[in-house]
Design a protein around this motif. Structure first.
Motif, short mmCIF file in Angstrom:
data_model
loop_
_atom_site.label_atom_id
_atom_site.label_comp_id
_atom_site.label_asym_id
_atom_site.label_seq_id
_atom_site.Cartn_x
_atom_site.Cartn_y
_atom_site.Cartn_z
N MET B 1 0.85 -1.19 0.00
CA MET B 1 0.00 0.00 0.00
C MET B 1 0.89 1.24 0.00
O MET B 1 1.83 1.35 0.77
CB MET B 1 -0.88 -0.02 1.26
CG MET B 1 -1.83 1.15 1.33
SD MET B 1 -3.01 0.90 2.67
CE MET B 1 -3.85 2.46 2.64
N ASN B 121 -1.61 -7.49 2.34
CA ASN B 121 -3.07 -7.33 2.33
C ASN B 121 -3.44 -6.03 3.02
O ASN B 121 -3.72 -6.03 4.21
CB ASN B 121 -3.76 -8.47 3.08
CG ASN B 121 -3.67 -9.77 2.33
OD1 ASN B 121 -3.67 -9.78 1.11
ND2 ASN B 121 -3.55 -10.85 3.06
N PRO B 122 -3.41 -4.90 2.33
CA PRO B 122 -3.75 -3.64 2.99
C PRO B 122 -5.22 -3.58 3.35
O PRO B 122 -6.02 -4.45 2.95
CB PRO B 122 -3.36 -2.58 1.98
CG PRO B 122 -3.38 -3.27 0.68
CD PRO B 122 -3.03 -4.69 0.93
N LEU B 123 -5.57 -2.54 4.10
CA LEU B 123 -6.95 -2.37 4.53
C LEU B 123 -7.86 -2.22 3.32
O LEU B 123 -7.51 -1.53 2.36
CB LEU B 123 -7.09 -1.11 5.39
CG LEU B 123 -6.35 -1.09 6.71
CD1 LEU B 123 -6.54 0.26 7.36
CD2 LEU B 123 -6.87 -2.17 7.61
N PRO B 124 -9.04 -2.83 3.34
CA PRO B 124 -10.01 -2.55 2.28
C PRO B 124 -10.42 -1.08 2.32
O PRO B 124 -10.45 -0.47 3.39
CB PRO B 124 -11.19 -3.46 2.62
CG PRO B 124 -10.75 -4.33 3.72
CD PRO B 124 -9.52 -3.77 4.33
N LEU B 127 -13.39 0.00 4.63
CA LEU B 127 -13.40 -0.43 6.03
C LEU B 127 -13.44 0.78 6.95
O LEU B 127 -12.70 1.73 6.77
CB LEU B 127 -12.15 -1.24 6.32
CG LEU B 127 -12.04 -1.76 7.75
CD1 LEU B 127 -12.83 -3.03 7.92
CD2 LEU B 127 -10.60 -1.98 8.15
N PRO B 129 -12.43 1.47 10.53
CA PRO B 129 -11.70 0.73 11.57
C PRO B 129 -12.39 0.79 12.92
O PRO B 129 -12.42 -0.23 13.63
CB PRO B 129 -10.35 1.45 11.61
CG PRO B 129 -10.23 2.18 10.35
CD PRO B 129 -11.61 2.54 9.93
#
Lengths: 101, 203
Positions: B1, B121-124, B127, B129
């Protein structure tokens, strides 16, 4: 800001904390070393959550648990310092050489 | 990312701040100042958490550490000689071994950080948090969260038991002498009769 740099920072904090926890003579400074270790652990957990775990909520939960561990360590540590100081008048680790009372 | 350049710059500054203040904790003369250096280190890490979009955890870190370090500073003044840092102070044992151990830990963990392959696998993007943490805390992981609460309650009870003046086997300080005001000097004064010592509780 990549996962590698974040983990390097966490490793540096854990290393410094480890040095402090091993080297300091006074109990409170020793606890500061432990706190720094947990600081690094929390940072690593958040870094994995954000960059490697696809935002699985358990990552944040792990950080909350580590925070609770930190609070417990702090409270129990100070209570033990108070208890040891009452009985042995010791505020450095060398003051306790045995478990006899 | 990929983060924008400004985030990288901030991260670099904050990382330097966190490491330098964490290191200064163990080489400043004043123990109160040491606890404030630790606070700076924690706040820098908290801001990094906010940069990583873990807003709740970052802000919780601010609040928790601010209070915790104040308590720590009070204990420093209570227990430590030299809280103001008027004299040079270096209270260490097994110093070389500790430095070697700290460096070894850093090298090993840093090697793990640099050499191993972690999934990317970065944050969608969609999302939230804070909402996801709240749903987790009061949803699937409620048992863990509540257990943490019970453990904290147990800690409070344990702390009071450990630090209370009068224990099961008599007064806590029975047979002990207060330290002298100077090394080898007379005791600084015995505790008065009937002093219940409620001020020693840390909650």
């Amino acid at each position: 800001m990549t996962l590698a740099t974040l983990l390097l920072l966490a490793a540096a904090l854990i290393g410094i904390g480890f040095y402090g926890a091993l080297s300091q003579q006074s109990f409170v400074m020793l606890m500061m070393g432990l706190e720094l270790i947990l600081n690094g652990v929390m940072l690593a957990a958040v870094a994995f959550w954000a960059l490697s775990g696809a935002g699985a909520p358990e990552g944040q939960l792990l950080t909350i648990v580590v925070m609770a561990v930190m609070a417990i360590e702090m409270a129990m540590g100070f209570a033990l310092v108070v208890a040891v100081f009452r009985t042995k008048q010791a505020d450095v680790t060398e003051g306790i050489t045995g478990l006899k009372h | 990312m990929d983060y924008p350049l400004i985030v990288d710059i901030f991260f670099l500054l904050l990382a330097t701040l966190a490491v330098v203040s964490g290191w200064r904790v163990f080489c400043t003369d004043s123990m109160v100042r040491a606890s404030f250096f630790l606070l700076v280190s924690f706040i820098a890490v908290g801001v990094i958490m906010i940069l990583l979009t873990a807003e709740y955890l970052g802000v919780a870190m601010f609040f928790m550490m601010a209070v915790e370090m104040m308590v720590m500073a009070i204990f420093m003044v209570m227990f430590m000689m030299n809280p103001a840092g008027l004299n040079p102070m270096m209270m260490v044992h097994q110093h070389k071994f500790s430095i070697a151990a700290g460096v070894a830990i850093f090298v090993v963990l840093g090697g793990v950080a640099l050499l191993s392959e972690f999934p990317d696998n970065p944050l969608p993007a969609d999302l939230d948090p804070v909402a996801s943490l709240g749903n987790e805390l009061l949803g699937d992981s409620m048992l863990i969260f509540e257990s943490a609460g019970i453990v904290l309650l147990t800690t409070m009870i344990g702390v009071v038991v450990l630090s209370s003046h009068r224990g099961r086997y008599g007064a806590a300080e029975e047979g002990s002498m207060p330290p002298g005001l100077e090394p080898g000097g007379d005791p600084a004064g015995m505790p008065e009769e009937g002093d219940e010592g409620g001020h020693h509780h840390c909650h």
